[in-house]
Motif scaffolding. Structure first.
Motif, PDB file in Angstrom:
ATOM      1  N   GLN A  87     -41.091  -5.730  -7.898  1.00 49.60           N
ATOM      2  CA  GLN A  87     -40.409  -6.798  -7.405  1.00 49.60           C
ATOM      3  C   GLN A  87     -39.879  -6.441  -6.081  1.00 49.60           C
ATOM      4  N   CYS A  88     -38.937  -5.672  -6.052  1.00 51.32           N
ATOM      5  CA  CYS A  88     -37.913  -5.719  -4.916  1.00 51.32           C
ATOM      6  C   CYS A  88     -38.703  -3.855  -4.333  1.00 51.32           C
ATOM      7  N   LEU A  89     -37.250  -3.887  -3.943  1.00 51.31           N
ATOM      8  CA  LEU A  89     -37.157  -2.484  -3.050  1.00 51.31           C
ATOM      9  C   LEU A  89     -35.783  -1.581  -3.119  1.00 51.31           C
ATOM     10  N   HIS A  90     -35.353  -0.319  -3.208  1.00 50.77           N
ATOM     11  CA  HIS A  90     -34.701   0.219  -3.975  1.00 50.77           C
ATOM     12  C   HIS A  90     -34.021   0.924  -2.435  1.00 50.77           C
ATOM     13  N   LEU A  91     -32.830   0.314  -2.168  1.00 49.33           N
ATOM     14  CA  LEU A  91     -32.381   1.752  -0.985  1.00 49.33           C
ATOM     15  C   LEU A  91     -30.986   2.689  -1.705  1.00 49.33           C
TER      16      LEU A  91
END
Length: 449
Positions: A87-91
């Protein structure tokens, strides 16, 4: 925009050139259907430098600017969609030890990623509406199903300027040359920032007077170039050693450790620069730029674009703000402004407006003609292609381009294999000659025998 972050250092400090900062970008309403692999590998821009898609780890690596100012330094960022938190992106931000990211830096990085992947509420609505429309149209008996996911989102650049220049690079040349020109511009940007090219070199005599900058901007530039010079001086081997270690990013909501060892080393850092900004290009000599990056006539158009932006004749922020409301009146207004830009013909204008979110006009060129003739059994020509695409894709209004592009992208996938799994070295093989049908190949060989 909510930001979740954690800082960590490499396990072996002797191998580390800095810290890895983890930023988290919530997907919001898009979380139900969003897939990073599909969103990134949805347009040829993902193959163009400085983007590097890793088909093994399913991550995107590229430099991003620390602020939205064109003189801002860049950092390398690796974008992933963790399986345990889809449900999220990691940078993962790989920064030099002298860099500490402020709240402004973090927001700028997240904004650039959101733009590339079209993560606004409007983009999510468009994606949902197009999927529903496409499914209804596919129920018709004459419709052909596709093996690839439809393109509800089309990958673009972190800035409108990069989109504009890349649209210029698409004109009147084969795909391998487009790729090489984009790479050359990024290589040049790295050389400019690392000061390996002297500003006193005769090749860099500006054709126009340098624009006056405020004391604040000059101070920002001085600090930025100092940071970049130190960051760029790190060797490729050192950077690979740092990125090759697992970074333990402990968060309050649990572990977010990711395996970066799946990535091929050259994908983590290959010495490529960021895409150049208007400030970095505007005062270069046209002959030097054309020769250095093998741009041909495109050099004058790119330089003029950068100069017009820098001197206030083109306001990118105003163009972006106008495009946020995607009405026909705004499209007409923007199209008229695009036509006034030096070297922007119908194809380039339509491509840039597509990047800005207008999908009812299909940018048509010889590739469109080939597709209609090969897939739709038309006898289309460059003179009739505009009318032909209107007839074929009218039922998908106002998302004609998304339907056309989904169809074209599916054709590429059937011909070359899944594009998201294609190695970087094979991108250059996507050419017109390799897209010809087998029957056409056979007939051509018979004629030459």
């Amino acid at each position: 925009m909510e930001v979740s972050k954690a800082r960590g250092e490499g396990e072996n400090e002797s191998k580390s050139v800095g810290q890895c900062l983890l930023l988290e970008l919530p997907l919001g309403k898009a979380a139900e259907t969003f897939q990073l692999e599909t969103a990134v590998c949805s347009h040829g821009f993902f193959m163009m430098a400085p983007n590097r898609w890793d088909p093994v780890s399913k991550t995107l690596l590229r430099p991003l600017r620390l602020t939205l100012h064109s003189l801002s330094p860049s950092v390398m960022v690796r974008i992933s969609q963790p399986p345990h938190r889809p449900q999220c992106l990691h940078l993962h931000v790989y920064a030099s030890t002298i860099l500490s990211l402020s709240a402004e830096n973090e927001q700028a990085l997240l904004a650039q990623v959101s733009r590339m992947l079209r993560l606004t509420e409007t983009d999510e609505r468009v994606s949902t509406e197009f999927r529903q429309l496409y499914e209804r149209c596919m129920e018709a008996p004459e419709s052909n199903s596709m093996s690839s996911p439809i393109c509800g989102r089309v990958f673009r650049s972190p800035s409108l300027f990069e989109d504009m220049v890349k649209c210029i690079l698409l004109c009147n040349c084969q795909w391998p040359r487009t790729l090489s020109m984009a790479q050359a511009l990024c290589d040049l940007q790295l050389e400019l920032q690392s000061e390996s090219l002297s500003p006193m070199n005769v090749d860099f005599i500006p054709r126009t007077p340098a624009q006056k900058e405020s004391k604040r901007k000059l101070e920002e530039y001085k600090n930025s170039t100092t940071l970049i010079a130190q960051f760029a001086s790190r060797t490729e081997l050192q950077f690979q050693a740092h990125c090759g270690t697992s970074v333990d990013c402990a968060q309050t909501n649990g572990s977010c450790e990711e395996d970066v060892n799946k990535s091929e080393p050259y994908l983590l850092f290959d010495g490529s620069g960021n895409f150049p900004s208007p400030s970095e290009l505007a005062n270069l000599d046209e002959i030097f730029l054309a020769k250095r990056c093998k741009l041909g006539y495109r050099a004058s158009r790119i330089l003029k674009l950068g100069q017009d932006i820098l001197q206030g004749r083109i306001h990118l922020r105003q163009l972006e703000e106008t495009s946020m409301e995607r009405s026909l009146s705004n499209y007409s207004k923007l199209a008229e402004q695009m036509k006034q830009i030096h070297g922007f013909g119908p194809f380039t204008c339509a491509n840039v407006l597509m990047c800005m979110g207008f999908y009812h006009v299909i940018p048509a060129d010889s590739e469109t003609v080939r597709h209609l003739n090969q897939v739709h059994a038309r006898k289309s020509t460059i003179k009739t292609v505009g009318k032909d695409v209107e007839e074929i894709y009218a039922k998908y209004s106002p998302y004609q381009f998304l339907a056309y592009w989904s169809e074209l992208w599916d054709f590429y996938g059937k011909r070359f294999g899944k594009l998201s799994e294609m190695p970087y070295s094979d991108y250059k093989f996507i050419t017109a000659s390799n897209l010809r049908s087998k029957a056409r190949h056979k007939s051509k060989r018979k004629k030459t025998d």
